[in-house]
Design a protein around this motif. Structure first.
Motif, mmCIF file in Angstrom:
data_model
loop_
_atom_site.group_PDB
_atom_site.id
_atom_site.type_symbol
_atom_site.label_atom_id
_atom_site.label_comp_id
_atom_site.label_asym_id
_atom_site.label_seq_id
_atom_site.Cartn_x
_atom_site.Cartn_y
_atom_site.Cartn_z
ATOM 1 N N HIS A 1 0.877 -1.173 0.000
ATOM 2 C CA HIS A 1 0.000 0.000 0.000
ATOM 3 C C HIS A 1 0.914 1.223 0.000
ATOM 4 N N LEU A 2 0.953 1.892 -1.135
ATOM 5 C CA LEU A 2 1.926 2.951 -1.364
ATOM 6 C C LEU A 2 1.261 4.321 -1.411
ATOM 7 N N VAL A 3 1.924 5.314 -0.830
ATOM 8 C CA VAL A 3 1.492 6.696 -0.994
ATOM 9 C C VAL A 3 2.248 7.281 -2.187
ATOM 10 N N ARG A 4 1.674 8.291 -2.778
ATOM 11 C CA ARG A 4 2.258 8.891 -3.981
ATOM 12 C C ARG A 4 3.725 9.254 -3.751
ATOM 13 N N GLY A 5 4.572 8.832 -4.686
ATOM 14 C CA GLY A 5 5.991 9.123 -4.631
ATOM 15 C C GLY A 5 6.832 8.063 -3.952
ATOM 16 N N TYR B 1 -3.337 -3.023 -8.715
ATOM 17 C CA TYR B 1 -4.717 -3.278 -8.296
ATOM 18 C C TYR B 1 -5.510 -1.982 -8.211
ATOM 19 N N ARG B 2 -4.884 -0.951 -7.683
ATOM 20 C CA ARG B 2 -5.567 0.344 -7.556
ATOM 21 C C ARG B 2 -4.517 1.435 -7.615
ATOM 22 N N ALA C 1 -1.589 4.009 -4.196
ATOM 23 C CA ALA C 1 -1.798 2.765 -4.942
ATOM 24 C C ALA C 1 -1.793 1.550 -4.023
ATOM 25 N N ILE C 2 -2.502 0.511 -4.476
ATOM 26 C CA ILE C 2 -2.384 -0.837 -3.915
ATOM 27 C C ILE C 2 -1.799 -1.710 -5.013
ATOM 28 N N VAL C 3 -0.688 -2.370 -4.703
ATOM 29 C CA VAL C 3 0.032 -3.190 -5.677
ATOM 30 C C VAL C 3 0.059 -4.625 -5.174
#
Length: 243
Positions: free
Chosen positions: A167-171, A189-190, A222-224
């Motif tokens: 679960h990533l934040v922008r950047g 995924y998102r 994003a969710i990867v």
């Protein structure tokens, strides 16, 4: 080598239940197998409130249910009646035969999940069901969710696939863990991401073969979902869905 795969154009719907199947083998042009090694496919699944999928059989599939939104109520031939959610992952090791049903009540939220089908290494293994607490995902790091038996993964599947999410934040940028001789499959995924300088929009994927390093950067929150796959693993093609 990096093979980018566009968003799946397949969609199947039966009332409140719908799936969009993703076929990782077809990322490679003219690849005859819809799967890639032991990773057969994964379905982007939606089940609306009050939806119900009646009792049905699976054989020779290792099935991971990874949930991002909502919940699913599960009952099976072992007598288990359990609920899977974003903090509880479910794995059905179908083996020689496993029956289950799943649904939501009218008051439940909409289920959004991936149902992941892994080909086992051997036909007609003993059936098994796992529900494992995975908690709230940390930000900006890979979380191992499932892997082969006798590893540090919280749930097991009976072949050489390791499932991660991030679960990533922008950047934010993260490097995927490595395993010698294993390849990687990354699914946005998102949100939008960059994988080794190739951009992926939501629901796009990429297969990375013989890459020494895999780096993922979030172009927006994003969710990867990531798979490490041993392409030389022994597999059976006897699965109900993951053949």
């Amino acid at each position: 080598m990096l093979y980018k795969q566009s968003r799946s154009q397949y969609r199947y719907q039966n009332g409140p239940f719908s799936i969009v199947p993703n076929l990782p083998g077809y990322a490679i042009p003219e690849h005859r197998d819809h799967g890639y090694g032991p990773l057969a496919r994964f379905d982007d699944t939606t089940l609306e409130p009050g939806g119900f999928v009646p009792m049905h059989e699976h054989r020779n599939d290792e099935i991971i249910t990874y949930i991002t939104d909502g919940l699913v109520r599960h009952a099976d031939s072992s007598g288990a009646r359990l609920v899977a959610s974003p903090t509880k992952i479910m794995v059905m090791n179908a083996g020689k035969s496993f029956w289950h049903e799943e649904g939501t009540t009218p008051d439940d939220p909409t289920l959004r999940a991936l149902q992941i089908f892994v080909r086992p290494h051997t036909v007609d293994l003993e059936p098994n069901i796992q529900f494992k607490e995975i908690g709230t995902p940390p930000l900006n790091e890979w979380r191992l969710l499932a892997g082969p038996e006798n590893t540090e993964a919280p749930s097991f599947i009976r072949n050489d696939v390791r499932l991660y999410d991030a679960h990533l934040v922008r950047g934010a940028e993260v490097a995927l863990p490595k395993r010698q001789g294993w390849d990687a499959f990354i699914h946005a995924y998102r949100g939008r991401i960059d994988v080794n300088e190739t951009s992926l929009d939501t629901k796009e994927s990429t297969l990375l073969v013989n890459e020494t390093e895999v780096r993922v950067r979030a172009l927006e929150d994003a969710i990867v979902v990531a798979f490490l796959i041993n392409p030389k693993a022994r597999v059976t093609h006897a699965g109900t869905i993951g053949h």
